[in-house]
Motif scaffolding. Structure first.
Motif, PDB file in Angstrom:
ATOM      1  N   LEU A 187     -43.269 -24.721 -78.210  1.00 25.62           N
ATOM      2  CA  LEU A 187     -44.634 -25.223 -77.713  1.00 25.62           C
ATOM      3  C   LEU A 187     -46.270 -24.818 -78.459  1.00 25.62           C
ATOM      4  N   VAL A 188     -46.609 -26.969 -78.334  1.00 21.97           N
ATOM      5  CA  VAL A 188     -47.818 -26.527 -78.940  1.00 21.97           C
ATOM      6  C   VAL A 188     -48.949 -26.819 -78.109  1.00 21.97           C
ATOM      7  N   ALA A 209     -47.448 -25.555 -65.550  1.00 25.32           N
ATOM      8  CA  ALA A 209     -46.331 -26.016 -65.139  1.00 25.32           C
ATOM      9  C   ALA A 209     -45.513 -27.087 -65.626  1.00 25.32           C
ATOM     10  N   GLU A 210     -46.710 -27.135 -66.540  1.00 23.13           N
ATOM     11  CA  GLU A 210     -45.509 -28.120 -67.140  1.00 23.13           C
ATOM     12  C   GLU A 210     -45.322 -27.078 -68.571  1.00 23.13           C
ATOM     13  N   ALA A 211     -45.867 -26.396 -68.989  1.00 22.12           N
ATOM     14  CA  ALA A 211     -45.363 -25.565 -69.931  1.00 22.12           C
ATOM     15  C   ALA A 211     -43.537 -25.013 -69.412  1.00 22.12           C
ATOM     16  N   GLU A 212     -43.796 -25.081 -67.941  1.00 20.69           N
ATOM     17  CA  GLU A 212     -42.460 -24.368 -67.529  1.00 20.69           C
ATOM     18  C   GLU A 212     -41.469 -25.851 -67.828  1.00 20.69           C
ATOM     19  N   ARG A 213     -41.829 -26.878 -67.394  1.00 17.51           N
ATOM     20  CA  ARG A 213     -40.917 -28.478 -67.120  1.00 17.51           C
ATOM     21  C   ARG A 213     -40.056 -27.912 -68.774  1.00 17.51           C
ATOM     22  N   LEU A 214     -41.219 -28.402 -69.372  1.00 23.26           N
ATOM     23  CA  LEU A 214     -40.495 -28.791 -70.654  1.00 23.26           C
ATOM     24  C   LEU A 214     -39.813 -28.095 -70.958  1.00 23.26           C
ATOM     25  N   ILE A 215     -39.583 -25.910 -70.968  1.00 21.76           N
ATOM     26  CA  ILE A 215     -39.191 -25.393 -71.403  1.00 21.76           C
ATOM     27  C   ILE A 215     -37.427 -25.689 -70.480  1.00 21.76           C
ATOM     28  N   THR A 216     -37.447 -25.990 -69.398  1.00 22.73           N
ATOM     29  CA  THR A 216     -36.287 -25.475 -68.018  1.00 22.73           C
ATOM     30  C   THR A 216     -35.494 -26.976 -68.408  1.00 22.73           C
ATOM     31  N   THR A 217     -36.425 -28.209 -68.247  1.00 20.73           N
ATOM     32  CA  THR A 217     -35.514 -29.516 -68.195  1.00 20.73           C
ATOM     33  C   THR A 217     -35.730 -29.984 -69.911  1.00 20.73           C
ATOM     34  N   PRO A 256     -41.287 -19.957 -79.208  1.00 21.98           N
ATOM     35  CA  PRO A 256     -42.272 -19.624 -79.264  1.00 21.98           C
ATOM     36  C   PRO A 256     -43.850 -20.821 -79.099  1.00 21.98           C
ATOM     37  N   PHE A 257     -44.989 -20.507 -78.934  1.00 21.12           N
ATOM     38  CA  PHE A 257     -46.353 -21.341 -78.711  1.00 21.12           C
ATOM     39  C   PHE A 257     -46.851 -21.560 -80.013  1.00 21.12           C
ATOM     40  N   VAL A 279     -46.318 -18.575 -69.411  1.00 24.33           N
ATOM     41  CA  VAL A 279     -44.586 -19.059 -69.170  1.00 24.33           C
ATOM     42  C   VAL A 279     -43.837 -18.884 -70.484  1.00 24.33           C
ATOM     43  N   ALA A 280     -45.020 -19.226 -71.898  1.00 24.65           N
ATOM     44  CA  ALA A 280     -43.328 -19.705 -73.098  1.00 24.65           C
ATOM     45  C   ALA A 280     -43.392 -18.107 -73.011  1.00 24.65           C
TER      46      ALA A 280
END
Lengths: 290, 443
Positions: free
Chosen positions: B136-137, B122-130, B158-159, B151-152
């Motif tokens: 990401l690391v 969920a956090e990956a989703e949030r960081l990418i979309t909003t 890139p993750f 998600v990435a």
């Protein structure tokens, strides 16, 4: 002696030594069950408390476990009486599930309490008067384990003598036999129940003090020992003190020797196989009454 | 009959109590998502942005909060070194910001996964979309890294994973996932490289014995060790899986004794069983040529604390150790900065997170844009030499297929006087190895 024989005897000795520890743990549990038909699920946690009591007396005041042992036994006796007065008394005639959940809840409470008070850390008592090991014909015997075995024999012996040879012991057995009739005969059954809890926990106290000399102490330490204790109690016959004593030794030998001769990963399987065999052939256990 | 059912009920209940104490690690799901290639028209380099946003997902609260804070500190320190000028031999240290993007600065946004794989996703989703992060690391726990990177992968971002060691992570065929840390398979191989090098020095062992706890982790480790033993030509004299929650392990130790003591014992244990084994070794006088542990229980702080002198001479694999600074001065320089800011020394987790962040920034700089495909290409071309990282690795270079850093390597530490000393690789060692494991009567 040939090396194979030494290895075999060493394994047998190790099995007997750990078996005595199982015995001592099982005796307290079976006593409480025998008198009042209640299983103490917090048994392992009471062991944990006894180990911590030993540890703190050693760490804070430098009291050797050999000397703190009677104090720990007394503390656990008092704890047993208090537990009976505050909790168990109210579920004596309650359905079995209610009885189970009371001691089950106590287990969860004590374990979490220990985590909060003393953290998850592993503790260990350093060199005590009981430390070291003895070598006999190439066989090693840990002195702490040896003393634990002695403690098991003495404690069980005293308990058995008390139950069979003293008036209070007879009263306790009578209460176990039939609470109502015992009451009519003028026995204070309330006091007998409290005594059973006190004695049951005191023997766990002895076990805890001895076990603390060679086992790490941590909040979950009870889970390591408790399951095998339940099996020993069932195997020996619910409520039978000598039965639990013998069953503990059998389990110790089977576990260690069986694991050595066969595959170690199957050692617990062996214990349960014996247990199942006993349940089918002799449901009352080795020395249990129907 | 009533009594029989009661007995059974009690046993089942007791079993449940015990079972509840061992939480199984969820296995990393291995469903590869098809990679989305960005549309061609987006690929033309946009004007260089002033800020490049990077998302870092770590367990900042919950049971692993202390570890999470170490990791957060490490990526923040790395970001500061990238954004400002420092005289350090590290990628991007000597310049302010990313020179190929007009000196653009890196901005970190954090996500907290609380060690929960679902929260991580969920956090990956949030960081990418909003938050519109460029990359990401994260995320420390292998199970969380697995879901967050999924998600990435779906979003084509890139993750970079600096610190999860489950082998499955790089076996999923992901396009956007890169891992800098060496992983469990490599560590298992390290043991045999180490034994070979000992043999070259004239210290031979006739074989190995393998002792492992029998849940997923220990079993995987034992499988790998068996494979490598065969590959490297070491006889496996005993193979003993055991239950971690044991009250007594004398039969296991007797089995090991019967198999012969002229071997290296490879052990994978958690902490309470590791302690119990050490006490039983001592009591039964079992002293193999070497005891080599797969970290875990043997590097937990309680291990030395509880056993005291009896913990000495154990060898264990590690990812990093502060005493590496003696052979790599850059480690001391970075650790001094870290200690001044956060009050503690770096550890294997913070050192790896720090290195991961620098690797990612280095790739973005070489890509010269925030275009994901360009960063992905730059990551594949990564080639950071050993002297520019604070890890005991031969450098950083990703496998074109799996995206695993192929130059990573573990170290082997030995407990000497209660302290973990690096003893292998020999050129990074801070102490001479004590070999063989001394007999209990002679210590």
């Amino acid at each position: 002696m040939s090396p194979e024989l030494v290895l075999f005897l060493q394994t047998l000795v190790s099995g007997i030594l750990i078996g005595f520890v199982f015995s001592l743990l099982s005796v307290g549990l079976t006593l409480i069950f025998g008198v009042m038909d209640i299983v103490n699920f917090a048994h392992g946690e009471h062991l944990m408390l006894a180990m911590y009591a030993t540890f703190w007396m050693w760490t804070l005041w430098g009291i050797d476990p050999l000397f703190s042992l009677p104090v720990v036994a007394l503390l656990l006796f008092i704890l047993g009486v208090i537990t009976y007065r505050l909790l168990i008394r109210y579920v004596l005639d309650a359905p079995m599930l209610a009885q189970i959940f009371v001691t089950f809840g106590l287990m969860v409470f004590l374990r979490n309490l220990a985590q909060v008070l003393w953290s998850e850390d592993y503790r260990r008592i350093g060199d005590t008067l009981l430390s070291g090991r003895i070598e006999l014909f190439g066989i090693f015997i840990g002195r702490p384990q040896l003393f634990a075995s002695l403690g098991a024999v003495i404690t069980t012996g005293l308990l058995y003598f008390f139950l069979k040879r003293t008036r209070t012991g007879w009263a306790l057995e009578a209460t176990a036999e039939d609470k109502e009739v015992a009451g009519l005969m003028g026995i204070n059954t309330e006091r007998m129940f409290a005594l059973a809890w006190g004695l049951g926990l005191a023997s766990v106290g002895v076990a805890g003090a001895l076990l603390a000399t060679f086992n790490p102490i941590f909040p979950e330490v009870g889970t390591v020992f408790v399951l095998v204790t339940f099996v020993a109690v069932a195997l020996g016959g619910f409520g039978s003190v000598p039965g639990a004593f013998i069953a503990g030794i059998i389990i110790g030998i089977v576990q260690v020797l069986g694991g050595f001769l066969w595959e170690p990963r199957f050692k617990t399987v062996l214990i349960y196989a014996i247990y199942l065999g006993v349940v089918f052939i002799r449901p009352q256990g080795l020395l249990g009454r129907r | 009959m009533l009594r029989l059912t009661r007995v059974l009920l009690i046993l089942v209940l007791a079993g449940l109590v015990l079972a509840g104490c061992v939480a199984p690690q969820p296995a990393a799901p291995a469903a590869p998502a098809p990679a989305e290639q960005p549309a061609a028209e987006e690929a033309q380099a946009p004007a260089a942005p002033e800020e490049i946003v990077i998302g870092a997902i770590y367990p900042l609260s919950g049971a692993l909060a202390a570890t999470g804070v170490d990791l957060k500190n490490a990526v923040e320190l790395a970001t500061d070194i990238i954004n400002n000028e420092y005289d350090l031999n590290l990628p991007l240290a000597k310049s302010a910001g990313l020179p190929n993007l007009g000196g653009a600065k890196i901005k970190l946004v954090f996500g907290d996964h609380e060690a929960d794989p679902e929260k991580g996703a969920a956090e990956a989703e949030r960081l990418i979309t909003t938050e519109n992060v460029t990359a990401l690391v994260g995320s420390y726990n292998s199970a969380v890294t697995a879901t967050a990177s999924q998600v990435a992968e779906r979003e084509g971002v890139p993750f970079l994973n600096p610190e999860s060691t489950s082998p499955t992570l790089t076996e999923r065929g992901f396009q956007w996932f890169f891992r800098t840390t060496p992983y469990d398979k490599l560590f298992a191989e390290n043991f045999f490289e180490f034994l070979d090098e000992m043999k070259a020095k004239g210290y031979d062992v006739s074989g190995v014995a393998i002792l492992n706890e029998n849940t997923l982790w220990g079993t995987d480790v034992a499988t790998l060790e068996n494979e490598f033993a065969q590959q490297y030509g070491y006889e496996v004299v005993a193979n003993i899986p055991y239950e971690a929650k044991a009250s007594d392990v004398s039969s296991e130790v007797q089995k090991l004794k019967a198999a012969g003591e002229d071997v290296a014992l490879l052990q994978a244990s958690y902490v309470s069983d590791a302690i119990l084994y050490m006490q039983t070794y001592k009591q039964l006088d079992y002293a193999p040529t070497a005891i080599i542990a797969m970290d875990a229980g043997f590097v937990a702080s309680e291990f030395v604390q509880t056993l005291g002198d009896d913990a000495n001479y154990i060898l264990s694999r590690e990812v990093w150790a502060l005493d590496l600074a003696e052979s790599k001065p850059i480690i001391k320089a970075v650790n001094d900065m870290y200690k001044e800011r956060y009050g503690t020394n770096m550890n294997g987790n913070s050192a790896r997170a720090f290195t991961g962040m620098l690797t990612l920034a280095d790739a973005i700089n070489r890509a010269g844009s925030t275009d994901p495909a360009a960063i992905q290409q730059a990551l594949l071309e990564t080639d950071i030499p050993a002297d520019q990282i604070i890890m005991p690795w031969k450098g950083i270079k990703f496998d074109p297929e799996t995206h695993q850093n192929v130059l990573g390597s573990g170290i082997i530490v030995q407990i000497q006087d209660g302290e973990y000393k690096t003893v292998w690789p020999f050129d990074l060692a801070s102490a001479e190895i004590v070999w063989p494991f001394p007999k209990w009567s002679e210590r």
